[in-house]
Motif scaffolding. Structure first.
Motif, mmCIF file in Angstrom:
data_model
loop_
_atom_site.group_PDB
_atom_site.id
_atom_site.type_symbol
_atom_site.label_atom_id
_atom_site.label_comp_id
_atom_site.label_asym_id
_atom_site.label_seq_id
_atom_site.Cartn_x
_atom_site.Cartn_y
_atom_site.Cartn_z
ATOM 1 N N LEU A 79 29.485 32.647 1.961
ATOM 2 C CA LEU A 79 29.808 33.200 0.647
ATOM 3 C C LEU A 79 30.171 32.100 -0.345
ATOM 4 C CD1 LEU A 79 31.829 36.325 1.779
ATOM 5 C CD2 LEU A 79 29.735 36.366 0.419
ATOM 6 N N LEU B 213 25.413 30.770 -7.595
ATOM 7 C CA LEU B 213 25.575 31.602 -8.781
ATOM 8 C C LEU B 213 26.118 30.780 -9.942
ATOM 9 C CD1 LEU B 213 25.647 34.326 -10.236
ATOM 10 C CD2 LEU B 213 27.921 34.700 -9.243
ATOM 11 N N CYS C 226 22.876 44.642 -6.142
ATOM 12 C CA CYS C 226 22.126 43.390 -6.137
ATOM 13 C C CYS C 226 20.685 43.634 -6.575
ATOM 14 C CB CYS C 226 22.160 42.769 -4.743
ATOM 15 S SG CYS C 226 21.438 41.119 -4.653
ATOM 16 N N HIS D 59 29.635 41.401 -8.237
ATOM 17 C CA HIS D 59 28.957 41.654 -6.964
ATOM 18 C C HIS D 59 29.428 40.669 -5.900
ATOM 19 C CE1 HIS D 59 25.477 40.986 -4.202
ATOM 20 N NE2 HIS D 59 25.552 42.285 -4.129
ATOM 21 N N LEU D 60 29.529 39.403 -6.272
ATOM 22 C CA LEU D 60 29.938 38.384 -5.307
ATOM 23 C C LEU D 60 31.405 38.541 -4.924
ATOM 24 C CD1 LEU D 60 28.688 36.047 -3.796
ATOM 25 C CD2 LEU D 60 29.431 34.519 -5.626
ATOM 26 N N ARG E 115 31.539 41.295 -2.389
ATOM 27 C CA ARG E 115 31.043 40.792 -1.107
ATOM 28 C C ARG E 115 32.116 39.960 -0.416
ATOM 29 N NH1 ARG E 115 25.664 37.551 -1.280
ATOM 30 N NH2 ARG E 115 26.184 37.490 0.952
ATOM 31 N N ARG F 184 20.522 39.507 -10.164
ATOM 32 C CA ARG F 184 20.849 38.705 -8.985
ATOM 33 C C ARG F 184 19.654 38.561 -8.052
ATOM 34 N NH1 ARG F 184 23.194 34.735 -6.716
ATOM 35 N NH2 ARG F 184 24.139 35.037 -4.700
ATOM 36 N N GLU G 177 26.974 30.827 -1.589
ATOM 37 C CA GLU G 177 26.385 31.798 -2.513
ATOM 38 C C GLU G 177 27.056 31.693 -3.883
ATOM 39 O OE1 GLU G 177 24.053 35.040 -1.376
ATOM 40 O OE2 GLU G 177 23.446 32.978 -1.025
ATOM 41 N N GLN G 178 28.368 31.469 -3.883
ATOM 42 C CA GLN G 178 29.103 31.316 -5.133
ATOM 43 C C GLN G 178 28.648 30.067 -5.884
ATOM 44 O OE1 GLN G 178 33.343 30.470 -4.832
ATOM 45 N NE2 GLN G 178 33.758 31.752 -6.609
#
Length: 241
Positions: free
Chosen positions: A230, A237, A182, A107-108, A111, A187, A233-234
């Protein structure tokens, strides 16, 4: 033949009714099958249905009698008519099935491919009206104080509007799939755990910065912002993996 089709066939072939009554039967049964009137719920009154459908009350009454005789509804004297027919569950679409199979890392990655180009196109193509609508959504984002669910819902709408603003319907649809993925993966649960009031406030500031870049047509700043976002966000995760 599905149970819905079988019931429809019975209603059509075992009763001789007038054309207007048949229209009312078909209309009500279609609503029941579609879930407008779910199982065990009470139908609107005869008077209400007659007014809504533009027919006489005795026409509605006859249609309800037919539906009751076919066990589609149950009529309770003094209480009204209640739905008995249970619609077949809607088959899962390939869209939803695919979304369920996507891992958080997948998903990431998607994105990371979509969002920089999506933002770039939005800066170039968004109309003044769309920017005003984006501003309204940002106000919703900024109004959230502590509720992660409310924040995620407003955040999704923010990204949807940006995707719409690209002027590319295919890109818009692709991004809608990332939102669905998502939701259906863990997530979303992960994000809820990390969306503390402080983090919500931090995201609100970030999205304000992104909006200002879009509104001022600053492509470089908007794309750079989303890339840095992003990366964060990584990192979030990877903490969970």
């Amino acid at each position: 033949m599905s149970s819905a089709e079988e019931t429809t066939s019975q209603i059509l072939t075992t009763h001789s009714v007038g054309a207007t009554v048949q229209v009312v039967i078909d209309t009500l049964f279609a609503r029941i099958k579609a879930g407008t009137y779910p199982v065990d719920t009470r139908l609107p009154s005869e008077r209400t249905l007659a007014s809504e459908l533009g027919v006489a009350r005795n026409t509605v009454r006859e249609a309800l009698d037919v539906l009751a005789s076919q066990n589609v509804i149950h009529r309770r004297p003094g209480s009204g008519s209640f739905v008995k027919f249970r619609s077949d569950p809607k088959p899962e679409t390939s869209y939803s099935s695919l979304a369920k199979e996507v891992s958080p890392l997948d998903h990431l990655v998607v994105r990371g491919i979509l969002e920089p180009e999506m933002v770039r196109l939005a800066v170039i193509n968004m109309t003044p009206r769309q920017i005003d609508e984006l501003d309204e959504i940002l106000s919703r984002v900024e109004a959230v104080r502590t509720d992660p669910g409310d924040f995620i819902e407003a955040e999704e709408d923010l990204y949807r509007k940006i995707a719409e603003g690209t002027g590319n319907p295919l890109l818009h649809s692709c991004y809608e799939l990332t939102i669905e993925a998502c939701r259906l993966s863990y997530r979303t649960a992960l994000r809820r755990r990390h969306l503390t009031p402080q983090r919500i406030q931090d995201y609100q500031k970030r999205y304000n910065t992104l909006f200002n870049a879009i509104a001022s047509r600053d492509v470089e700043s908007a794309v750079e912002f989303i890339k840095l976002h992003l990366i964060d966000e990584q990192k979030l995760l990877l903490q969970e993996i």
